[in-house]
Write a protein that holds these residues in place. Sequence first.
Motif, PDB file in Angstrom:
ATOM      1  N   MET A   1       0.818  -1.174   0.000  1.00 54.34           N
ATOM      2  CA  MET A   1       0.000   0.000   0.000  1.00 54.34           C
ATOM      3  C   MET A   1       0.874   1.254   0.000  1.00 54.34           C
ATOM      4  O   MET A   1       0.534   2.216  -0.668  1.00 54.34           O
ATOM      5  N   LYS A   2       1.979   1.196   0.761  1.00 55.66           N
ATOM      6  CA  LYS A   2       2.887   2.333   0.797  1.00 55.66           C
ATOM      7  C   LYS A   2       3.504   2.575  -0.588  1.00 55.66           C
ATOM      8  O   LYS A   2       3.679   3.702  -0.997  1.00 55.66           O
ATOM      9  N   LYS A   3       3.805   1.469  -1.287  1.00 54.00           N
ATOM     10  CA  LYS A   3       4.409   1.586  -2.615  1.00 54.00           C
ATOM     11  C   LYS A   3       3.435   2.253  -3.586  1.00 54.00           C
ATOM     12  O   LYS A   3       3.820   3.103  -4.371  1.00 54.00           O
ATOM     13  N   LEU A   4       2.164   1.853  -3.520  1.00 46.19           N
ATOM     14  CA  LEU A   4       1.145   2.421  -4.397  1.00 46.19           C
ATOM     15  C   LEU A   4       0.966   3.911  -4.100  1.00 46.19           C
ATOM     16  O   LEU A   4       0.870   4.736  -5.007  1.00 46.19           O
ATOM     17  N   GLY A   5       0.960   4.280  -2.881  1.00 45.12           N
ATOM     18  CA  GLY A   5       0.824   5.680  -2.494  1.00 45.12           C
ATOM     19  C   GLY A   5       2.013   6.499  -2.973  1.00 45.12           C
ATOM     20  O   GLY A   5       1.874   7.639  -3.407  1.00 45.12           O
ATOM     21  N   LEU A   6       3.204   5.897  -2.877  1.00 43.92           N
ATOM     22  CA  LEU A   6       4.407   6.573  -3.325  1.00 43.92           C
ATOM     23  C   LEU A   6       4.381   6.801  -4.852  1.00 43.92           C
ATOM     24  O   LEU A   6       4.730   7.877  -5.333  1.00 43.92           O
ATOM     25  N   VAL A   7       3.912   5.808  -5.605  1.00 43.52           N
ATOM     26  CA  VAL A   7       3.815   5.919  -7.064  1.00 43.52           C
ATOM     27  C   VAL A   7       2.804   7.005  -7.434  1.00 43.52           C
ATOM     28  O   VAL A   7       3.059   7.844  -8.304  1.00 43.52           O
ATOM     29  N   VAL A   8       1.651   7.023  -6.775  1.00 45.52           N
ATOM     30  CA  VAL A   8       0.631   8.027  -7.047  1.00 45.52           C
ATOM     31  C   VAL A   8       1.177   9.419  -6.726  1.00 45.52           C
ATOM     32  O   VAL A   8       0.948  10.378  -7.475  1.00 45.52           O
ATOM     33  N   PHE A   9       1.927   9.536  -5.636  1.00 42.11           N
ATOM     34  CA  PHE A   9       2.505  10.811  -5.256  1.00 42.11           C
ATOM     35  C   PHE A   9       3.446  11.339  -6.345  1.00 42.11           C
ATOM     36  O   PHE A   9       3.386  12.500  -6.738  1.00 42.11           O
ATOM     37  N   PHE A  10       4.334  10.478  -6.844  1.00 40.95           N
ATOM     38  CA  PHE A  10       5.269  10.895  -7.887  1.00 40.95           C
ATOM     39  C   PHE A  10       4.557  11.220  -9.203  1.00 40.95           C
ATOM     40  O   PHE A  10       4.932  12.156  -9.907  1.00 40.95           O
ATOM     41  N   LEU A  11       3.516  10.470  -9.529  1.00 45.16           N
ATOM     42  CA  LEU A  11       2.739  10.765 -10.734  1.00 45.16           C
ATOM     43  C   LEU A  11       2.072  12.127 -10.625  1.00 45.16           C
ATOM     44  O   LEU A  11       2.081  12.913 -11.575  1.00 45.16           O
ATOM     45  N   LEU A  12       1.490  12.416  -9.483  1.00 44.72           N
ATOM     46  CA  LEU A  12       0.861  13.721  -9.290  1.00 44.72           C
ATOM     47  C   LEU A  12       1.899  14.844  -9.327  1.00 44.72           C
ATOM     48  O   LEU A  12       1.643  15.921  -9.862  1.00 44.72           O
ATOM     49  N   LEU A  13       3.062  14.562  -8.797  1.00 43.78           N
ATOM     50  CA  LEU A  13       4.130  15.546  -8.788  1.00 43.78           C
ATOM     51  C   LEU A  13       4.587  15.849 -10.225  1.00 43.78           C
ATOM     52  O   LEU A  13       4.754  17.011 -10.595  1.00 43.78           O
ATOM     53  N   LEU A  14       4.742  14.813 -11.042  1.00 47.46           N
ATOM     54  CA  LEU A  14       5.159  14.994 -12.431  1.00 47.46           C
ATOM     55  C   LEU A  14       4.078  15.691 -13.257  1.00 47.46           C
ATOM     56  O   LEU A  14       4.380  16.565 -14.060  1.00 47.46           O
ATOM     57  N   CYS A  15       2.850  15.282 -13.092  1.00 41.81           N
ATOM     58  CA  CYS A  15       1.746  15.856 -13.867  1.00 41.81           C
ATOM     59  C   CYS A  15       1.505  17.314 -13.511  1.00 41.81           C
ATOM     60  O   CYS A  15       1.072  18.091 -14.357  1.00 41.81           O
ATOM     61  N   SER A  16       1.767  17.701 -12.311  1.00 50.49           N
ATOM     62  CA  SER A  16       1.498  19.082 -11.919  1.00 50.49           C
ATOM     63  C   SER A  16       2.506  20.054 -12.546  1.00 50.49           C
ATOM     64  O   SER A  16       2.218  21.218 -12.702  1.00 50.49           O
TER      65      SER A  16
END
Length: 154
Positions: free
Chosen positions: A1-16
Motif C-alpha cells: 500500500m505504501k508503494k502504491l501511495g508513493l507511485v501516485v505521489f510521484f505521478l501527481l508531482l510529475l503531472c502538476s
Amino acid sequence: MKKLGLVVFFLLLLCSRYSFVDMRQYETKQKTVEVKGEVYHPGTYEVAVHASVEEILQLAGGCKQDADISSINLAMDIANESVLVIPKQQEEVKISINSASLEELDSLPGIGPSIAQRIIDYRNQTPFRTIEDIKKVKGIKDALFHKIQDRICL
C-alpha cells in the motif's frame, strides 16, 4: 500500500509540472504553392491547406490549350511551398523517309544503321510515294512498319 501511495505521489508531482498544449493553434490553415508553365496566370498562390492540384490550377486561370496534364494527378494534395510546373505538349517531329539522313533514320525504333542505309539506297533509286512503300525495303516487314508508321512521313 505504501508503494502504491508513493507511485501516485510521484505521478501527481510529475503531472502538476506539465500542462497540455493545444497543438491546433500551430496548425496552418493555408499553404503557398507556386504555379509555372502552361497556365494563364503563373505565380504564387495562397490556398487552403488541403487544396488539390485542380483547385490550384483553377486559381491560376486554368491550363493553356497546349498544356500537357496527362502525367499530373489533379486530385493530389501537394505540400506547402511546392512548385507546380505544367509542361507544354511535345509535338513529335516526324522523319521524312525521302530526305532523312542515316542518323535520323537510325533513331527510329527497330531501324539500325544497316536498314537505314538500305532505305537511303532504295529511295535513291525510287522515291517513296506512300509511307507503306517502306515495306519494300529488305528487312522492313509489317511488325516493324507498325512500330515506325506514326513517326515517319514522306
